[in-house]
Design a protein around this motif. Structure first.
Motif, mmCIF file in Angstrom:
data_model
loop_
_atom_site.group_PDB
_atom_site.id
_atom_site.type_symbol
_atom_site.label_atom_id
_atom_site.label_comp_id
_atom_site.label_asym_id
_atom_site.label_seq_id
_atom_site.Cartn_x
_atom_site.Cartn_y
_atom_site.Cartn_z
ATOM 1 N N VAL A 1 33.676 0.573 30.744
ATOM 2 C CA VAL A 1 32.221 0.690 30.853
ATOM 3 C C VAL A 1 31.880 1.741 31.902
ATOM 4 O O VAL A 1 32.667 2.004 32.826
ATOM 5 C CB VAL A 1 31.580 -0.657 31.242
ATOM 6 C CG1 VAL A 1 31.771 -1.679 30.143
ATOM 7 C CG2 VAL A 1 32.144 -1.175 32.558
ATOM 8 N N LEU A 2 30.726 2.348 31.735
ATOM 9 C CA LEU A 2 30.188 3.260 32.740
ATOM 10 C C LEU A 2 29.463 2.421 33.803
ATOM 11 O O LEU A 2 28.672 1.534 33.477
ATOM 12 C CB LEU A 2 29.227 4.247 32.107
ATOM 13 C CG LEU A 2 29.846 5.184 31.050
ATOM 14 C CD1 LEU A 2 28.743 5.969 30.367
ATOM 15 C CD2 LEU A 2 30.843 6.112 31.675
ATOM 16 N N PHE A 3 29.754 2.720 35.069
ATOM 17 C CA PHE A 3 29.206 1.863 36.102
ATOM 18 C C PHE A 3 28.335 2.582 37.118
ATOM 19 O O PHE A 3 27.792 1.954 38.023
ATOM 20 C CB PHE A 3 30.331 1.137 36.842
ATOM 21 C CG PHE A 3 31.135 2.028 37.738
ATOM 22 C CD1 PHE A 3 30.867 2.093 39.108
ATOM 23 C CD2 PHE A 3 32.171 2.808 37.247
ATOM 24 C CE1 PHE A 3 31.602 2.916 39.935
ATOM 25 C CE2 PHE A 3 32.903 3.624 38.069
ATOM 26 C CZ PHE A 3 32.636 3.679 39.417
ATOM 27 N N SER A 4 28.235 3.923 37.039
ATOM 28 C CA SER A 4 27.410 4.616 38.028
ATOM 29 C C SER A 4 26.800 5.837 37.389
ATOM 30 O O SER A 4 27.302 6.348 36.381
ATOM 31 C CB SER A 4 28.253 5.017 39.241
ATOM 32 O OG SER A 4 29.193 6.021 38.889
ATOM 33 N N PRO A 5 25.704 6.364 37.930
ATOM 34 C CA PRO A 5 25.095 7.569 37.374
ATOM 35 C C PRO A 5 26.042 8.739 37.426
ATOM 36 O O PRO A 5 26.971 8.796 38.226
ATOM 37 C CB PRO A 5 23.866 7.806 38.258
ATOM 38 C CG PRO A 5 23.624 6.482 38.910
ATOM 39 C CD PRO A 5 24.968 5.834 39.064
ATOM 40 N N LYS A 6 25.788 9.701 36.546
ATOM 41 C CA LYS A 6 26.619 10.902 36.472
ATOM 42 C C LYS A 6 26.483 11.718 37.741
ATOM 43 O O LYS A 6 25.404 11.946 38.264
ATOM 44 C CB LYS A 6 26.195 11.725 35.257
ATOM 45 C CG LYS A 6 26.988 12.981 35.045
ATOM 46 C CD LYS A 6 26.601 13.657 33.769
ATOM 47 C CE LYS A 6 25.184 14.156 33.816
ATOM 48 N NZ LYS A 6 24.853 14.961 32.618
ATOM 49 N N THR A 7 27.644 12.162 38.243
ATOM 50 C CA THR A 7 27.628 12.991 39.440
ATOM 51 C C THR A 7 28.212 14.365 39.180
ATOM 52 O O THR A 7 28.203 15.211 40.064
ATOM 53 C CB THR A 7 28.452 12.323 40.565
ATOM 54 O OG1 THR A 7 29.798 12.123 40.096
ATOM 55 C CG2 THR A 7 27.856 10.980 40.940
ATOM 56 N N ASP B 1 31.052 14.414 27.257
ATOM 57 C CA ASP B 1 29.808 13.668 27.083
ATOM 58 C C ASP B 1 29.979 12.315 27.769
ATOM 59 O O ASP B 1 30.257 11.297 27.145
ATOM 60 C CB ASP B 1 29.494 13.483 25.598
ATOM 61 C CG ASP B 1 28.157 12.775 25.377
ATOM 62 O OD1 ASP B 1 27.412 12.619 26.354
ATOM 63 O OD2 ASP B 1 27.886 12.372 24.228
ATOM 64 N N LEU B 2 29.845 12.328 29.104
ATOM 65 C CA LEU B 2 29.970 11.119 29.917
ATOM 66 C C LEU B 2 28.690 10.965 30.733
ATOM 67 O O LEU B 2 28.501 11.657 31.733
ATOM 68 C CB LEU B 2 31.180 11.196 30.851
ATOM 69 C CG LEU B 2 32.568 11.219 30.198
ATOM 70 C CD1 LEU B 2 33.647 11.359 31.256
ATOM 71 C CD2 LEU B 2 32.797 9.955 29.376
ATOM 72 N N PRO B 3 27.802 10.076 30.329
ATOM 73 C CA PRO B 3 26.543 9.925 31.069
ATOM 74 C C PRO B 3 26.678 9.147 32.368
ATOM 75 O O PRO B 3 25.669 8.808 32.980
ATOM 76 C CB PRO B 3 25.656 9.157 30.074
ATOM 77 C CG PRO B 3 26.617 8.408 29.220
ATOM 78 C CD PRO B 3 27.840 9.273 29.097
ATOM 79 N N GLY B 4 27.864 8.878 32.821
ATOM 80 C CA GLY B 4 28.068 8.159 34.067
ATOM 81 C C GLY B 4 29.516 8.256 34.500
ATOM 82 O O GLY B 4 30.329 8.930 33.870
ATOM 83 N N ARG B 5 29.848 7.574 35.581
ATOM 84 C CA ARG B 5 31.211 7.555 36.098
ATOM 85 C C ARG B 5 31.956 6.336 35.584
ATOM 86 O O ARG B 5 31.378 5.289 35.302
ATOM 87 C CB ARG B 5 31.200 7.538 37.633
ATOM 88 C CG ARG B 5 30.808 8.856 38.277
ATOM 89 C CD ARG B 5 31.839 9.938 38.071
ATOM 90 N NE ARG B 5 33.119 9.605 38.656
ATOM 91 C CZ ARG B 5 33.497 9.927 39.898
ATOM 92 N NH1 ARG B 5 32.644 10.569 40.694
ATOM 93 N NH2 ARG B 5 34.696 9.624 40.356
ATOM 94 N N LEU B 6 33.267 6.498 35.479
ATOM 95 C CA LEU B 6 34.143 5.408 35.096
ATOM 96 C C LEU B 6 34.802 4.837 36.339
ATOM 97 O O LEU B 6 34.739 5.425 37.422
ATOM 98 C CB LEU B 6 35.212 5.905 34.117
ATOM 99 C CG LEU B 6 34.686 6.602 32.852
ATOM 100 C CD1 LEU B 6 35.802 7.377 32.185
ATOM 101 C CD2 LEU B 6 34.105 5.583 31.900
ATOM 102 N N SER B 7 35.460 3.710 36.190
ATOM 103 C CA SER B 7 36.193 3.150 37.317
ATOM 104 C C SER B 7 37.338 4.087 37.681
ATOM 105 O O SER B 7 37.882 4.804 36.835
ATOM 106 C CB SER B 7 36.733 1.763 36.968
ATOM 107 O OG SER B 7 37.667 1.838 35.908
ATOM 108 N N ALA B 8 37.712 4.081 38.957
ATOM 109 C CA ALA B 8 38.740 5.007 39.446
ATOM 110 C C ALA B 8 40.074 4.850 38.717
ATOM 111 O O ALA B 8 40.702 5.860 38.370
ATOM 112 C CB ALA B 8 38.923 4.809 40.955
#
Length: 436
Positions: A427-433, A330-337
């Motif tokens: 924090v989530l920083f980008s839309p889910k891919t 359940d990750l609505p976005g991307r995390l930092s690398a």
């Protein structure tokens, strides 16, 4: 309806009398505190003979246990949170040298002296705050009962003032019955003040036992220094592993392939069949080298992690694991690398540990992001008994997470199941891919 009324009445009575009981419990701790203060003074005085170096650590440990208990009670009973200010205990505390190091460490810890001050001051000030409501209630009960025993008590020679207003002497009169409203007022004041003085006791305890200003910052700097050193050591070890894998694997195969091509070049005009065999062997060596290079790159940073994110990378990892693994993401976005990489390899290490040591058939992985933190839980149906201090695998994961202020919690009762929970603030920083 009657049951509801009775329950409400019981709850109301509990709210009235519970603060008094808690105050009495806190007051009962004051005598042991004073005893520990005396023991600390005696231990310091015994330093001249050398016995204090052995006695002081024992006494300080008892004081810290009691201080931590007071911190827990302040939070549970007063809602006052008190951080633990003790410095981390250095390693290697065994033997005579270790005991001397522990002794010096205790003497140089400011919290030791703050605890000593607490054992002396709290029984006085904290004792008054804890006992005063009960004393007021008992004084009020005395005022309610006194008129009925006035003549008997004064006849026995009792002459005193009640509340500074009523002089107890002679025959009972109207003034004796005036003690009843004064007693009721004293009881009401005691019940009213009990929760407030209990909260004041918690705040006073925080004043004495809380870390000094700047302690959190110094602890933070120390933690960052330790994790930075551990990360650098880990990176150096990883580079050595990569160098070893390249030297023993792909490099050796490429050298062998070069030798085969050189031999083929010499035999090209005289023995075409031998050349054909050497070329076939070289093709096989190049295929193996390419496979090893791909495995090596995948071990450094899997392409699916960069392309699809943590959720799909863990799903791909689960497919390659010789266990039945169920993954919920359940990750609505991307995390930092860096966070994704740390989390991925932490899950990889956990699955490796499960496959090697857990003797389990099924694994459940739950990955989600809430309250500004990434939380991952890995649960297996093995026999349990895992210990984070027993092996290097879990400690390595803990060090990896520590570089991101992450934590690792292990719940593994004997008989299972085993649940390992990891948490990293991020924090989530980008839309889910990914497809999760």
């Amino acid at each position: 309806m009657r049951n509801t009324t009775a329950e409400t009445s019981d709850q109301g009575s509990r709210r009235l009398w519970l603060p008094l009981a808690r105050g009495l419990a806190l007051f009962g701790q004051k005598v042991p505190q004073l005893a520990l203060f005396v023991l600390m003074v005696a231990s310091l005085a015994a330093l001249v003979s050398g016995a204090g170096a052995l006695l002081l650590p024992i006494v300080v440990a008892a004081v810290r246990r009691m201080a931590n208990r007071s911190r827990r009670l302040a939070l549970a009973w007063s809602g006052v949170r008190i951080a633990v200010p003790y410095r981390a205990e250095p390693e290697g505390m065994t033997g005579f040298i270790g005991r001397m190091r522990r002794f010096r460490w205790l003497l140089h810890d400011p919290a030791t002296w703050r605890d000593m001050l607490w054992t002396l001051v709290d029984p006085v000030v904290g004792g008054v705050l804890a006992l005063l409501p009960t004393a007021l209630v008992l004084y009020g009960v005395e005022g309610l009962a006194f008129p009925f025993f006035w003549n008997r008590l004064t006849g026995a020679g009792y002459h005193d003032w009640y509340a500074g207003l009523i002089h107890v002497h002679g025959q009972a009169g109207v003034q004796a019955w005036l003690m009843i409203p004064l007693g009721l007022a004293s009881i009401a004041l005691g019940l009213w003040s009990a929760p407030r003085l209990l909260a004041a006791h918690g705040r006073f305890t925080r004043r004495l036992l809380a870390p000094p200003p700047g302690f959190a910052l110094s602890q933070r700097v120390q933690h960052l220094s330790e994790t930075r050193s551990e990360v650098m050591d880990g990176q150096a070890a990883e580079l050595r592993r990569i160098e070893r894998d390249l030297h023993d694997g792909a490099q050796a195969r490429l050298v062998a392939m070069g030798m085969n091509l050189g031999a083929a070049e010499e035999l090209l005009d005289t023995d075409p069949e031998a050349v054909r065999g050497l070329l076939a062997e070289s093709r096989e060596l190049s295929s193996r080298a390419l496979g090893e290079l791909r495995d090596l790159v995948r071990g450094i940073h899997p392409p699916v992690l960069s392309d699809r994110g943590l959720g799909d990378a863990v799903r791909a990892l689960a497919l390659d694991t010789p266990l039945a693994v169920e993954v919920v993401v359940d990750l609505p976005g991307r995390l930092s690398a860096p966070v994704e990489s740390a989390a991925y390899f932490a899950v990889t290490e956990l699955l490796t540990n499960v496959a090697k040591h857990a003797d389990s058939a099924r694994v459940w992985i739950d990955i989600r992001h809430d309250e500004e933190a990434l939380r991952i839980s890995v649960t297996d149906d093995g026999p349990g008994g895992a210990d984070a201090l027993a092996g290097s695998g879990l400690r390595g994961i803990e060090r990896r997470l520590g570089a991101f202020d992450g934590i690792l919690a292990v719940q593994s009762p004997v008989g299972g199941p085993t649940m390992v929970t990891m948490e990293m603030p991020c924090v989530l920083f980008s839309p889910k891919t990914s497809s999760c």
